[in-house]
Design a protein around this motif. Sequence first.
Motif, short mmCIF file in Angstrom:
data_model
loop_
_atom_site.label_atom_id
_atom_site.label_comp_id
_atom_site.label_asym_id
_atom_site.label_seq_id
_atom_site.Cartn_x
_atom_site.Cartn_y
_atom_site.Cartn_z
N ASP A 97 67.88 104.02 90.18
CA ASP A 97 68.28 105.22 89.46
C ASP A 97 68.14 104.97 87.96
O ASP A 97 68.72 104.04 87.41
CB ASP A 97 69.73 105.58 89.78
N LEU A 98 67.35 105.79 87.30
CA LEU A 98 67.07 105.59 85.88
C LEU A 98 67.57 106.77 85.07
O LEU A 98 67.48 107.91 85.50
CB LEU A 98 65.56 105.42 85.65
N PRO A 99 68.09 106.51 83.86
CA PRO A 99 68.50 107.61 82.97
C PRO A 99 67.27 108.29 82.39
O PRO A 99 66.61 107.76 81.49
CB PRO A 99 69.32 106.89 81.89
N ASP A 100 66.94 109.47 82.93
CA ASP A 100 65.69 110.15 82.56
C ASP A 100 65.53 110.35 81.06
O ASP A 100 64.46 110.17 80.49
CB ASP A 100 65.61 111.51 83.26
N ASP A 121 61.72 116.57 89.88
CA ASP A 121 63.08 116.62 89.36
C ASP A 121 63.53 115.31 88.72
O ASP A 121 64.46 115.28 87.92
CB ASP A 121 64.07 116.98 90.49
N THR A 122 62.86 114.20 89.09
CA THR A 122 63.26 112.90 88.57
C THR A 122 62.06 111.97 88.57
O THR A 122 61.01 112.28 89.13
CB THR A 122 64.39 112.30 89.43
N PHE A 123 62.21 110.80 87.93
CA PHE A 123 61.18 109.78 88.00
C PHE A 123 61.22 109.18 89.40
O PHE A 123 62.25 108.65 89.83
CB PHE A 123 61.43 108.69 86.96
N THR A 150 47.16 107.91 103.41
CA THR A 150 47.61 109.20 102.87
C THR A 150 47.82 109.12 101.37
O THR A 150 48.00 108.04 100.80
CB THR A 150 48.92 109.64 103.55
N GLU A 151 47.80 110.27 100.71
CA GLU A 151 47.97 110.32 99.26
C GLU A 151 49.43 110.10 98.88
O GLU A 151 50.33 110.73 99.42
CB GLU A 151 47.48 111.66 98.73
N ALA A 152 49.67 109.21 97.94
CA ALA A 152 51.01 108.96 97.43
C ALA A 152 51.23 109.80 96.18
O ALA A 152 50.28 110.20 95.50
CB ALA A 152 51.20 107.48 97.11
N THR A 153 52.50 110.07 95.85
CA THR A 153 52.81 110.88 94.68
C THR A 153 53.78 110.15 93.77
O THR A 153 54.68 109.45 94.23
CB THR A 153 53.43 112.23 95.07
N VAL A 154 53.58 110.34 92.48
CA VAL A 154 54.51 109.87 91.45
C VAL A 154 55.01 111.11 90.73
O VAL A 154 54.20 111.95 90.30
CB VAL A 154 53.83 108.91 90.46
N THR A 155 56.32 111.25 90.59
CA THR A 155 56.89 112.44 89.95
C THR A 155 57.48 112.09 88.60
O THR A 155 58.09 111.03 88.42
CB THR A 155 57.98 113.08 90.83
#
Length: 275
Positions: A97-100, A121-123, A150-155
């Motif tokens: 959990d990171l402080p965005d 919504d978050t990293f 499969t394709e991975a996602t980074v948000t």
Amino acid sequence: MKKLIIACLVVLLAGGALAIGGAAAGGELYGSYYDGALHSVRESFLDGSDFVRRRLHYEEGYGRDGVWHSGWFEDGYGVDDFGGGHFGDGFDDGLADLPDSDITKLDLSFDGGNYRIIEGDTFGCTGAIVRKESMHNGKWELSLKRKNSTEATVTLPQTVFEELECNVGGASVVIDLPLTVQEAEFNVGAGSLTAAEALDAKKIELDCGMGSASLLLAGGADEYGYEIAAALGSATLNDDELAGGIAGTRRAERRGGRSLEINVGAGSVELFTED
């Protein structure tokens, strides 16, 4: 016996011809099965070279998360890193959990596989193996490895940063959100990088080896100054060849308000502007 040998040779030659023809048509030659899926020869080679380069020792035991782990680890890492910050809660999608609001710099590395960077919504990350993840002095460092086909996602929950560093090795990465940064640095090995949405940056450094990069840039072409060096590859701006290829020169320079520093080995770089 002689006829059997001839028949085997004919089958081998026919199979080789079909494999070459399929590869030339854009297909993949599948030659191994592991991790519950078929893998192409290219993927198997990348995984094998990655194993030799990075995974140096085997270890098993209880991690800090209280769970038994075993496997091959990069030098400097081991089972103690589970639950201790390096792997979060484990290899798969283990992000702390990171402080965005404190994150102003991104350092992203992709090794093998297909990835898409999107707004969320978050990293976070799904569908990939997390090799390393940390947050220090406002920088989010994330290193990922292919988990499956499969394709991975980074948000990312925000689109404005001071610095962006993106390293692509044998992977396909699509940046599918508009980003505004002061400085951006891209390193593309044998993979591909695509900025599908406008990248708004004052300075961009791009080093492309044998891979390819296609970037959509904010603003117009006249806003950009550049220093471009191309060995066997080529670099274009709005489909106009600047260096390499048929341009007839290996270097190109121009002054402008925004800065582009590009080095191309045997790969290709395509730049497009919004205006």
